[in-house]
Structures are given as structure tokens and as C-alpha cells.
Motif scaffolding. Structure first.
Motif, PDB file in Angstrom:
ATOM      1  N   LEU A 205       0.796  -1.211   0.000  1.00 47.66           N
ATOM      2  CA  LEU A 205       0.000   0.000   0.000  1.00 47.66           C
ATOM      3  C   LEU A 205       0.843   1.283   0.000  1.00 47.66           C
ATOM      4  CD1 LEU A 205      -2.937   0.853  -0.044  1.00 47.66           C
ATOM      5  CD2 LEU A 205      -2.874   1.020   2.442  1.00 47.66           C
ATOM      6  N   PRO A 206       1.868   1.335   0.850  1.00 41.53           N
ATOM      7  CA  PRO A 206       2.658   2.585   0.843  1.00 41.53           C
ATOM      8  C   PRO A 206       3.168   2.929  -0.552  1.00 41.53           C
ATOM      9  CG  PRO A 206       3.294   1.175   2.661  1.00 41.53           C
ATOM     10  CD  PRO A 206       2.353   0.386   1.826  1.00 41.53           C
TER      11      PRO A 206
ATOM     12  N   ARG B   2       2.656   6.115  -5.405  1.00 47.03           N
ATOM     13  CA  ARG B   2       2.534   6.250  -6.857  1.00 47.03           C
ATOM     14  C   ARG B   2       1.317   7.080  -7.212  1.00 47.03           C
ATOM     15  NH1 ARG B   2       3.534   0.382  -9.290  1.00 47.03           N
ATOM     16  NH2 ARG B   2       5.704   0.177  -8.689  1.00 47.03           N
ATOM     17  N   LEU B   3       0.197   6.824  -6.509  1.00 44.81           N
ATOM     18  CA  LEU B   3      -1.023   7.559  -6.813  1.00 44.81           C
ATOM     19  C   LEU B   3      -0.807   9.048  -6.552  1.00 44.81           C
ATOM     20  CD1 LEU B   3      -3.829   5.237  -5.439  1.00 44.81           C
ATOM     21  CD2 LEU B   3      -3.312   5.778  -7.809  1.00 44.81           C
ATOM     22  N   GLY B   4      -0.061   9.334  -5.476  1.00 45.46           N
ATOM     23  CA  GLY B   4       0.181  10.718  -5.126  1.00 45.46           C
ATOM     24  C   GLY B   4       0.952  11.443  -6.218  1.00 45.46           C
ATOM     25  N   ASN B   5       1.811  10.705  -6.858  1.00 42.31           N
ATOM     26  CA  ASN B   5       2.575  11.319  -7.924  1.00 42.31           C
ATOM     27  C   ASN B   5       1.720  11.480  -9.158  1.00 42.31           C
ATOM     28  OD1 ASN B   5       4.674  11.385  -6.231  1.00 42.31           O
ATOM     29  ND2 ASN B   5       5.682   9.565  -7.042  1.00 42.31           N
TER      30      ASN B   5
END
Lengths: 297, 939
Positions: free
Chosen positions: B930-931, B936-939
Motif C-alpha cells: 500500500l505505501p 505512486r497515486l500521489g505522484n
């Protein structure tokens, strides 16, 4: 129910030996029973003729001067009489029914009547022996009054022996007068013989106790249907088609017989009691011991 | 012998004893019942008493009567009375006994044999020579071709005693030639009531030689004709010889399921109308059970004529599955054959093979998923096969769509139908509900009433998003078996030669439509299989077939099937095709290619009653009861009365008073079995287990399917199994209290018998005593780990191994688990999902704390991707005796000691992690990452 065997000397001897073999437990129970009575009323602690000191009591008018114990009286202002313990030996005529009729034990009973009678007789004999009384086991080889451990042993051994008679009757004895009699039986024999014996004792001023030992089934008569009744020795038979219809009559007849025994006893100053083999032996022994001591004073 | 009406006495002298009864009366009257003797000391008290109720000194009258009856019953018994004595034969000529001896005689064979023995006995007494002729004895048997000769009765009696009926019809014709040329003789013919060819001629021949007496059965036999499949239903003709009253006959269908023993599957009823001699019984069975059908029979008719054996013609169809796609194991659920396999599995035998193999092999139907272009030669032989009667089922798919498009582009071929497709396909399929279309995915329309799918319920759950389309043509409407709501065909079919071609316009997997996912698909496949012809066995027997057929099991005349003598001579197909005849028993015959059932009743064969005999011939019915010897019941009655008398005497003597009830019960107990008259036992009574139990689901399986159940492998070692169960129970308790996994009581799995696909995790302790896995077990376990299950293998010996060396159970681990198809293994890395699926753990302790644990290796190609099991290792191997650490008794108290309670807690934590890992698998695996994902999603 003990097996009834035809009479023969060999059989008698075998029976006697069998009885002798069974003696120790029987004796033990008698000893135990006697002990319970001793715990309660201590037999003969009373003043009387004897050698052992019993008590000093204040002299009362009428007392013989010779009876006064001067040595003791000198210590105080009163006169005292020294009494010795009563040690006069009584003769107790003991008849324990050992006939075939006594060997009966129904399913309701704790033991046979024979066994119970023997236990009671032996316990009484032990009690009396301790008290120094003279005992005669009527109808046995210990039939002459005697005392001491050896005699007691003979009496006890005699009580263990069987009597082949169908129903028992007290033997007539030559009494020298005095003493007491104890008859322990089911009294299902001929009452005339009993009457005769009691009369003979009464003539010599001997009174006594009648203890009737019965089996519970002799009380309740729990028989049904077509039955042929046979006495234990086989001497008497009676056949019925409906024993249950006979029950009431039987009970009445038994009550009548007891009534007669009671009257017989009362007439000659005897006492009568009933004991059942489904009860404990102790009360019966108490009654016997009490009955003897009451009039021995 | 002395007879009075229907009763005769064989020993009448004993009856004289009855005269003594009055004497007995007098004696008994005088003797009252004996009194019981009681010893009683107080008899003297009783002596004077008057007995109030004196009963007469006589036996009560009823007791007397009881005793007299008992005496009379015993006397009568010894006089050997016989009810319905047999008629005695007259005459002094030699006697010929003719017996049919075919299957028609089987139901009452004992009766026939007894009757024949009786007749022989009589002949012996009358000094008449006897001959015995059995019409069903086949040629080659002793005495068959020799002329009939009369001899002493003794030898014949022996022969008769060893004689059994034959499972074919008698041949009266053959006897005519064997009759003695000269001399008169009388004949007794025990026939089965059916008309057989030549019977009349034989009767005439016999009638000219002397007196003929016919003995016929009370009831004529009934039979079953060959079964047929009509309109998908199995029907069997039921025949009776005589039209008569209305009659209902039960027909039992027997079969084995999954190789088990043969049992009753269902019963059907056939109803004869008043004047019918033939009717049909319809066997209602799910196809799955029908496939396993081995025979039909009339239970009330124990003979070979009432049995129809089944062979492959009625059993599972063999289908070939042919797929155009490349085999790839990883994506099992995407395979175009997966749903076909699942749908066909209960109903048919199938095999995945290439088209060439399918055409070579013996198959009844070919299912082709998404095959477009075929080379000329293959196409040619395929159409030849279909023309020969085969069923070809085709499914569309990208390749077929491409093939259709290609064909549509070709001007010459555009309007010509490919002979291996039922319709002309349009180039390019149709995409419904796609991103570039306005239309919605289509549902189904009700099925065409003519097609095989008629009547199937249309479910709304099916939607079709892609299909291949048919070019409109005049005959299209007749070809459609199923269509979509908008009328476009979904299933079309067209005959080719004797065969048929069926096309599903959608793919066989779920990519084009949800049809393969629905239960309807299974039903459609079932219907399709029901119309599949039995091609493989169809031409098995030809009149000119000279190959050897070996009998496998043969039918006896009484309808029972027993294995054939392995040394029995084989017969040729030509002989078989001629049907059953004397010497050729019905049964199952096997050649190298097929198994054939030869039945006693052939196609078109009927039952006809025997015509009325000519004048002068005596006709009699074999009495069902026959002679009945009355001695045993009378003897029993006499003894019973005597027992009653004892009880009564006891009662009179007053010994039963008080427990009269008990006495009555005792009397009943004694009297009832004695008085019940022995009935002749029926050898043909059969036990038939109920059919309902077949469709029941095993309660353990039901529980496994509806609950969360932890399972353990039953090893056969009782201690180990007990600890396994206790361990899983303890783990279950902890799971219930700490997590949302709420398992029920643990289940024991017998790998050879139980269905293990229902469980998610199976705990498998390794013992030295567990026997090697059977190949079936290996197959099951392989399917289990491939289908998403997890095996937790525990050698329980970590305390006995040093470092990473093997423990004592390692050889057994290799022996048992090594047989499985396992992926490569590794020690779990520190960040393995198992270490963090619920608790954060660094090791996996049980009662022991070894770190020597093995799980499926995460190969680089699988990392982060989906492996066959969704990222969950299908196996965990260790030796820490986890179940021992988890084990609790029924009250929840720990069973086994641990080195520390802290270690037990960690063992439970590992158990929870394991359960989480098993049940939530890839989700937890994703959580581990998850981290990274969030980053990745944050980027």
C-alpha cells in the motif's frame, strides 16, 4: 430356611458339630449384646448378704445393734450401719427352644428364630455369669445349676446344639426351690406341656419370663393360593386352596394363642413378651435382664 | 393315506390315539393341580381353622379343555395331515416329463421342480419308467440330440435337483425329432404359459402317443422390451402375454454412480389399459443419473425377460472438445473451454483433443470453440463425419469472426454457406453496448418451441454483448433454436447428411456474453447431449461382424447378473446380432472396441399366451400353495397349548398372582413365535435402497459449502488426528474472538473419499503411518492447490532437527507431498505477506520455533503480478507442530504444554495471520504494498 433332615444320631452329631463350628460368631454377638446391657443398668449394685463392703448408712430404729459399725460411728455423732454388697447367688433356669420349629427364617426376617433365641440366651447367660448367678440350661447337659467360667462355657456350648424335636416344650426339672426361670421359644408347640412345666416351677415358688420369638411371616401370613403347610419337622400338615382367604383367621388364632399364654403367665406370676426376628435383639435382652433384676432385689 | 375333503393323513394310525382322549379326560379330571408346599412352623395355629373357600378338588373345566386340545393337536400332528394333497397320476405307461426350463419358468422354478419331483416319485411308486426332457437345454448338452429314453426315476431325480432354468426361451421344435419312434407313453408338460414356436406341433406329437397333462403357471410372466430414447426421454415397453384387467406395473431403473455399487435409481410406473398387452414406462431421470443406468427391470418379475441391460448406447456420450486457442494454463478462467468443461462434466464424457484425433477416435459429438479456417482435408473429413450422423457444436469467437469477415470479402464465397456452418455469416460481428455503440447488451428471447431447448426458462441474467450475425436467408427461421430479444439468432442449427451442425453465435467463454456463466448454459448443454446420437456404439454389431465378443457378465434366468466365466468361449458379432437363443445367454459382451448388452427380449419380440390345448389333453394349473404339510403348525399349536397349560397351572396354584401382567407378557412371548405358522421363505425378496438418498448432499459437504470451515487431513493416526482437530478448534476460537473470520467446528478430510474443493485451507500433519496417496488423491490435491486452496503441511518434527537439516518425518514428507505438482519453494522473506497479514510477525512458531518454513517462491515474473493463485502461496511447509500449540479441548483449555505461554500466544498470532492470508489472499498482499501504491497515486 434350614434344611430339615430326618432324625438320626449321625445327623444330630453332624448338626451339633456344625453348630459348634458356628459358635464363635454367635458368641461374639452375644458378648456384644451383653455389653450393651451392662452399659445401661449395672446389674447388682445393691446392699445385701456378702463379704464386700457396700456402704455405710445411718442407723434407723429397728436396726439390730449388732449391725452397727462402731468404728465408723465413733467418728461422728450418728450411728452407722455397715452394709456389704448383696452377693447371694440366684439360680436362673434358662430354657432356650432349639427345636426344628425354631429353625425357620422367612425372607422378611433378619435371622432364624433359632439363632435369635440362642443369641439372647447366650447374652443373658453371659450377663448372669458376670453377676455370679447360677445358671441352668434346661434340657441340656448343662441342666444342673452351676456357676463359674467353665460352667458358662458349658452352657454356651449347649445352647449351640440342635434339638431334633418338631416343636419345643420345656423339660420338667427337679428344682430345689428359689430362683427364676426364663423360657425363650416360639411357643408353637403343645401348650399343655408348657403349662405343666410352669406349674412345676410355680410349685417351688419360681417365677419367670416367657419370651415368644416369632418370624415376621408368622405374623403377617403372606401366603397365597393353593398351599400345603408343613411344620418344620414335617409332623403336622395343613392344606388350603386359598391361603390368602385364611389370613384373617390365622391372625385371630395367633392372637388367641398369645392371649392364652399371657393369661397363663399372669396366673403364675410370670411375665410374657413378644419378640420378632426382624427387630433388633437389644430391647429383648433389656427386657429379659430388667425382668430378672426387678424381682431379685 | 386317508383323506377327508381337502385334508389327508399320511400316518392315519395315529388317529387311533384320539380314541384315548376320553380316558385322558377322566384321568385329568381326577387330578387337581398340585399344591405348593410351604414349610411353616405355626401349622399348629392353623390346625383348627376352617378353610372358607374350598374349590372342588378337580381340575377347572377350561384347564381340562386346554389339555385335551393340546393332546389332540399333538396326535393330529403325528398323523401327518396334508392340506390340498396332490392329485395322483393314473396309468402304467412310461412317463415323459417335459419342462420348458426357459426364463418364463424362473419365477416359480422351485414349484415346478417340486411338482416334477412329486410326479417322478409317484411314477417310481407305480414302477413306471421316466424320462425328462428340458426344452431349453441347448445343443451340445448331454442327451440333447440323443432320442429320449426312459429309465429309472432315481437318476432323473438327481439330474432334476441340479437343474436351473435357462435365460432364454425353450425350443419345443427340437424335441419332436428326439421322441422315441415306437411305444406309447404318457406325458406331463410343465410349461411357462407362453407360446413358443413349435409348441403346438410338439403337443400334437405327444398327444398321439398317450395321455398328455399340461401344468401351467398361475400368472403369465411379463417382460420388458428394448428401451428407446424418444424426444430426450427414456422409455421402455412393458409387455404382458394376456390382455386382462387394468394393471399397474412398477419398473425399477438400476445404475451405479461414480463407480459405486449398483442401486435403485428410480421407479417408473407402466399402466396397462384393460385390453392392452403392451405399454410404455417412461423413466424420469436426470441425464447425469441416466448416464450411469445399467439395467431396467420389473422387480415383481424375477426372470431374465423382465430385465433390459444397458450398454454404452444409453450411457455417457463421448464428446471431443476442440479449441482453436493456444493452451495457456495460467488463465484457466479465461479459457474458452473452461465453461464447456464445467457444463459438460456432469452429463458427458469429454476429452480435449485435436480435430484430427477427434475424427479418428470414437466420439459421439465434437464441440469446437472458436475455430475459423480449417484446411481442406480436415474440413472434408469433418463434414464426412457429420454426414455419418455426428453432432458438431460450434462456438463463435474472434477466430470464427475473422474467418467470416474474410469469407465475406471474397465475392465468390460471400453468398455460399460454409457446409460446416448452419448459416451464412456476415462479415464482422456485432458489438452491443460497447463504447462506440448506442445499443444495450441484449437479453434472450423465449426458446423456439421446435428446437431442443424448448421449455427451458429464460433468465434475465444472460446478456450478450458480442455475437456473429447470420445473413438473412429464407430458411433462416427454421434454423434458429434460440435468439436474442431483438430477434437476431443466438443458436442456429442445420442438418448435414444424417448429422447436425449447431452454432452458438457467441463465444464459449464469458468474453462475449454472460451465457456461459449462467445455469442456463448447463441446461442447454444437457439438452444438446440428450439429442446427441450414440455414434460410437451404433454400428458395433453388424451381421457380418466376425470379430470375437467375450461375455463379461451374463444374465441368469432369474434376472440376476453375474460375472461370466472368464474362460467362456467368445462369440462372433454375427451370432450376437441374431439375438438370444438356446446356448447364447443374455448379458454384456465385450469386444476390443465396445461393450454390447444382449437382452433376452429383442426388438419386435412379443409375448403370446399358449393357445388352448386340444381336446383330450388335460390342462392344470400349478398350485401356488401346492401341498401344505400341516404337521409343523399343528405341532407348534400343541406345544404352545402345553406352555399355556403350564402357565395356567401356575396360575391356579397361585404362583403367578401379583405379577399377572408379567405372566401374560411371558405367555405372549412364548406363544407368539411358537404359534406363528412358518411361511415358505421367498428367495426372490430383494432389498432396494431408496432412490431419494442419491440426490441428498452430504451434511459435511453442505456445511463446508455454507460455513467457513477449517479442515485437516485425516492421517489415520488417531492421536495426530485428535490434535489436528483440537488445534483447528483452538485456532477457530481465537479467530472468532479476535477477527471477523468465524469458523465453525473443524472438519476432517478423508482425501480418498471427501470433496476437498469446498475448503480453503487444509492442515496436513505428516505421519509415518499415512499410506501413499492414491492417484485420485493426488489429482484432487493438485486441483485443490491450483484452484485456490492452501495446504499447510506440518512435519511436527522441528525439535528433532538441528539447524536446517531434515527431521525424521522428512522422508514421509517427500513420499506424501512430493507426489503433488508443487511450485518451486522458498523460505518466506521478512516482508512476506504472511508476516503482516494481521499481526506483525518475524517468525512462525508452533510448539517448536524453527524458521525452516517453505512457501511458494515469488519468482521475479510473478512479483507484483498475479500468479496462478492470486499471490497466495498454495502450500506452506514447516515442522513447528502448529496444531499442537493451538490445541484446546471442548472446554477451551489448552491441551499440550508449551515452553512458554508467550510462545503459544505467538503461535496463535501466526495462526491468525495464516487464516487471514488464506482467506483474504491478494488483498492483504496489496496492503503490504500500500505505501508504494499510495506513493505512486500521489505522484
Amino acid at each position: 430356611m434350614a434344611k430339615i433332615l430326618p432324625f438320626s444320631p449321625e445327623r444330630l452329631r453332624a448338626d451339633a458339630e456344625a453348630s459348634a463350628a458356628a459358635f464363635p460368631p454367635f458368641l461374639a454377638e452375644a458378648e456384644r449384646l451383653a455389653a450393651t446391657v451392662l452399659m445401661g443398668a449395672h446389674g447388682r449394685r445393691r446392699a445385701g448378704m456378702g463379704e464386700t463392703f457396700w456402704q455405710y448408712r445411718p442407723a434407723t430404729p429397728g436396726d439390730s445393734l449388732a449391725a452397727i459399725d462402731w468404728r465408723h460411728s465413733a467418728r461422728s455423732d450418728h450411728l452407722y450401719i455397715r452394709q456389704t454388697e448383696w452377693e447371694a447367688a440366684q439360680t436362673v433356669w434358662l430354657w432356650c427352644d432349639r427345636s426344628a420349629s425354631m429353625r425357620y427364617a422367612s425372607k422378611l426376617a433378619l435371622c432364624s428364630k433359632r439363632e435369635r433365641a440362642a443369641v439372647l440366651s447366650a447374652a443373658l447367660a453371659i450377663l448372669l455369669g458376670r453377676g455370679g448367678e447360677r445358671i441352668a440350661a434346661m434340657g441340656t447337659d448343662a441342666g444342673n445349676p452351676g456357676f463359674g467360667a467353665a460352667h458358662l462355657e458349658r452352657v454356651l456350648a449347649a445352647l449351640g446344639r440342635e434339638d431334633p424335636a418338631d416343636a419345643g416344650a420345656p423339660p420338667s426339672v427337679e428344682t430345689t426351690g428359689g430362683g427364676r426361670a426364663v423360657f425363650i421359644s416360639d411357643f408353637f408347640g403343645d401348650l399343655a406341656l408348657l403349662e405343666e412345666s410352669m406349674a412345676a416351677f410355680a410349685n417351688h415358688g419360681v417365677t419367670g419370663l416367657l419370651l415368644q420369638i416369632t418370624d415376621p411371616s408368622e405374623e403377617s401370613f403372606p401366603f397365597q393360593g393353593r398351599v400345603r403347610f408343613e411344620s418344620m419337622g414335617g409332623a403336622l400338615t395343613y392344606e388350603t386352596d386359598r391361603a390368602d382367604a385364611l389370613r384373617e383367621d390365622y391372625r385371630n388364632a395367633l392372637a388367641a394363642r398369645r392371649d392364652r399364654l399371657e393369661r397363663l403367665a399372669a396366673a403364675s406370676g410370670w411375665r410374657f413378651s413378644i419378640h420378632h426376628t426382624d427387630q433388633s435383639a437389644a430391647p429383648a435382652l433389656l427386657w429379659l435382664a430388667g425382668g430378672l433384676s426387678q424381682r431379685m432385689a | 393315506m386317508l383323506s377327508f375333503g381337502p385334508v389327508a393323513f399320511l400316518q392315519p394310525l395315529f388317529l387311533i390315539g384320539l380314541l384315548a382322549l376320553p380316558l385322558l379326560w377322566w384321568l385329568l379330571r381326577a387330578t387337581p393341580p398340585a399344591a405348593r408346599t410351604e414349610r411353616f412352623p405355626a401349622v399348629r395355629v392353623l390346625l383348627g381353622l376352617e378353610d372358607r373357600e374350598r374349590t372342588p378338588e378337580r381340575t377347572p373345566w377350561w384347564l381340562l379343555l386346554l389339555r385335551l386340545l393340546a393332546a389332540a393337536a399333538l396326535l393330529l400332528a403325528f398323523a401327518q395331515p396334508v392340506l390340498n394333497p396332490k392329485e395322483r397320476l393314473s396309468g402304467s405307461d412310461p412317463l415323459l416329463i417335459v419342462m420348458d426350463g426357459g426364463w418364463g419358468s424362473a419365477p416359480d422354478w422351485r414349484l415346478r421342480r417340486a411338482a416334477a419331483l412329486e410326479i417322478i416319485d409317484q411314477a417310481q411308486h407305480a414302477d413306471r419308467p421316466v424320462a425328462l426332457a428340458i426344452l431349453a437345454e441347448p445343443a451340445g448338452q448331454a442327451g440333447r440330440s440323443a432320442p429320449v429314453s426312459f429309465s429309472e426315476a432315481g437318476a432323473i431325480e438327481e439330474r432334476l435337483a441340479a437343474l436351473d432354468p435357462r435365460p432364454w426361451r425353450p425350443d419345443p421344435q427340437a424335441l419332436i425329432a428326439r421322441l422315441p419312434q415306437i411305444g406309447a407313453f404318457d406325458t406331463v408338460w410343465l410349461h411357462d404359459g407362453l407360446d413358443h414356436p413349435g409348441a403346438e406341433a410338439l403337443l400334437e406329437a405327444l398327444d398321439t402317443r398317450g395321455q398328455v397333462t399340461l401344468y401351467g403357471p398361475q400368472a403369465l410372466p411379463m417382460a420388458l422390451g428394448p428401451a428407446v430414447i424418444e424426444e430426450g426421454a427414456l422409455r421402455v415397453p412393458v409387455l404382458r402375454a394376456e390382455a386382462g384387467s387394468e394393471q399397474t406395473i412398477a419398473v425399477g431403473a438400476y445404475g451405479a454412480r461414480d463407480g459405486g455399487p449398483e442401486r435403485l435409481l428410480t421407479r417408473a410406473e407402466a399402466v396397462f389399459a384393460e385390453d392392452e398387452t403392451e405399454t410404455m414406462a417412461q423413466i424420469e431421470l436426470p441425464l447425469e443419473l441416466r448416464n450411469g443406468l445399467s439395467r431396467l427391470s420389473i422387480p415383481s418379475e424375477p426372470h431374465a425377460g423382465a430385465v433390459q441391460l444397458f450398454d454404452e448406447r444409453f450411457q455417457r456420450r463421448r464428446l471431443a472438445l476442440v479449441s482453436g486457442e493456444r493452451q495457456s494454463e495460467a488463465a484457466a478462467l479465461l479459457s474458452s473451454l473452461h465453461y464447456l468443461r464445467a457444463a459438460l462434466d456432469p452429463h458427458a464424457a469429454y476429452e480435449e483433443m485435436s480435430l484430427a484425433q477427434a475424427l479418428d477416435g470414437d466420439v459421439d459429438g465434437i464441440v469446437m470453440a472458436d475455430i475459423g479456417r480449417m484446411d481442406e482435408e480436415t474440413a472434408g473429413s469433418l463434414s464426412e463425419w457429420v454426414e455419418g450422423g455426428g453432432l458438431l457444436v460450434r462456438f463463435a469467437g474472434p477466430q470464427l469472426a475473422a474467418y467470416a469477415a474474410e469469407r465475406a470479402l471474397d465475392r465468390r464465397l460471400r453468398q455460399v454457406r460454409d457446409p460446416l456452418l448452419p448459416v451464412i455469416l456476415r462479415g464482422g460481428g456485432r458489438d452491443l453496448g460497447g463504447a462506440l455503440s448506442w445499443s444495450e447488451p441484449q437479453g434472450l428471447r423465449a426458446f423456439e418451441p421446435e428446437g431442443p431447448f424448448a421449455g427451458l426458462p429464460v433468465t434475465q441474467e444472460v446478456s450478450v454483448s458480442r455475437q456473429v450475425l447470420a445473413e438473412p436467408e429464407p430458411e433462416l427461421a427454421q434454423k434458429v433454436w434460440a435468439s436474442l430479444a431483438d430477434g437476431t439468432p443466438l443458436v442456429t442449427a442445420a442438418p448435414l447428411g444424417q448429422g447436425q451442425i449447431v452454432l452458438f453465435h457467441v463465444s464459449a467463454n464469458a468474453s462475449w456474453s454472460s451465457l456461459p456463466l449462467s445455469g442456463l448454459f448447463v441446461q442447454m448443454m444437457e439438452r444438446l447431449i440428450a439429442v446427441t446420437p450414440a455414434l460410437s456404439a451404433r454400428e458395433a454389431v453388424l451381421a457380418e461382424d466376425l470379430s470375437a465378443w467375450r461375455p463379461v457378465s451374463l444374465l441368469a434366468a432369474d434376472g440376476s447378473l453375474s460375472p461370466a466365466d472368464p474362460s467362456a468361449a467368445p462369440v462372433t458379432g454375427a451370432e450376437l446380432s441374431a439375438g438370444v437363443r438356446p446356448g447364447l445367454a443374455p448379458g454384456r459382451y465385450e469386444s476390443e472396441q465396445a461393450v454390447l448388452a444382449l437382452n433376452a427380449m429383442q426388438e419386435g419380440e412379443g409375448l403370446a399366451p399358449r393357445p388352448a390345448p386340444p381336446r383330450g389333453v388335460r390342462a392344470q394349473i400349478l398350485a401356488q400353495t401346492g401341498e401344505q404339510i400341516l404337521k409343523p403348525p399343528l405341532l407348534a399349536l400343541g406345544l404352545g397349548l402345553l406352555i399355556l397349560d403350564i402357565l395356567a397351572a401356575l396360575f391356579v396354584a397361585g404362583r403367578l398372582r401379583g405379577n399377572l401382567g408379567a405372566a401374560a407378557a411371558l405367555a405372549m412371548m412364548i406363544a407368539l413365535p411358537v404359534l406363528s405358522i412358518p411361511e415358505p421363505s421367498r428367495a426372490q425378496d430383494r432389498e432396494e435402497p431408496g432412490a431419494a438418498s442419491l440426490l441428498d448432499i452430504d451434511p459435511a459437504e453442505r456445511r463446508a459449502a455454507t460455513e467457513t470451515v477449517l479442515a485437516y487431513m485425516r492421517t489415520g493416526d488417531r492421536n495426530v488426528d485428535r490434535i489436528s482437530e483440537a488445534g483447528l478448534r483452538g485456532l477457530g476460537l481465537i479467530l472468532r474472538s479476535r477477527t471477523s473470520i468465524e469458523p465453525g467446528e473443524p472438519a476432517a478430510v478423508d482425501i480418498d473419499r471427501d470433496e476437498i474443493m469446498l475448503y480453503s485451507m487444509i492442515y496436513w500433519p505428516i505421519t509415518a503411518t499415512q499410506p501413499d496417496l492414491s492417484s485420485e488423491a493426488v489429482r484432487k490435491l493438485n486441483a485443490f492447490i491450483r484452484g485456490g486452496g492452501m495446504l499447510v503441511v506440518d512435519t511436527r518434527d522441528a525439535h528433532q532437527s538441528i539447524g536446517r537439516s531434515d527431521g525424521p518425518n522428512a522422508p514421509h514428507l517427500r513420499r506424501l507431498v512430493g507426489a503433488l505438482d508443487l511450485p518451486s519453494l522458498m523460505n518466506p522473506p521478512d516482508d512476506h505477506t504472511l508476516t503482516r497479514s494481521f499481526y506483525l510477525l518475524s517468525e512462525f512458531p508452533g510448539r517448536h520455533r524453527s524458521t525452516n518454513i517453505w512457501v511458494e517462491a515469488i519468482t521475479p515474473s510473478h512479483e507484483g503480478a498475479v500468479n496462478a493463485n492470486d499471490g497466495v502461496s498454495p502450500i506452506l511447509i514447516g515442522g513447528n507442530d502448529w496444531a499442537g500449540a493451538w490445541a484446546v479441548d471442548e472446554q477451551g483449555r489448552d491441551l499440550l504444554p508449551m515452553t512458554s505461554e508467550r510462545q503459544r500466544e505467538f503461535a496463535f498470532r501466526f495462526g491468525i495471520n495464516l487464516a487471514m492470508y488464506v482467506y483474504t489472499g491478494n488483498y492483504k498482499s496489496d496492503q503490504v504494498h500500500l505505501p508504494t501504491i499510495v506513493e505512486r497515486l500521489g505522484n
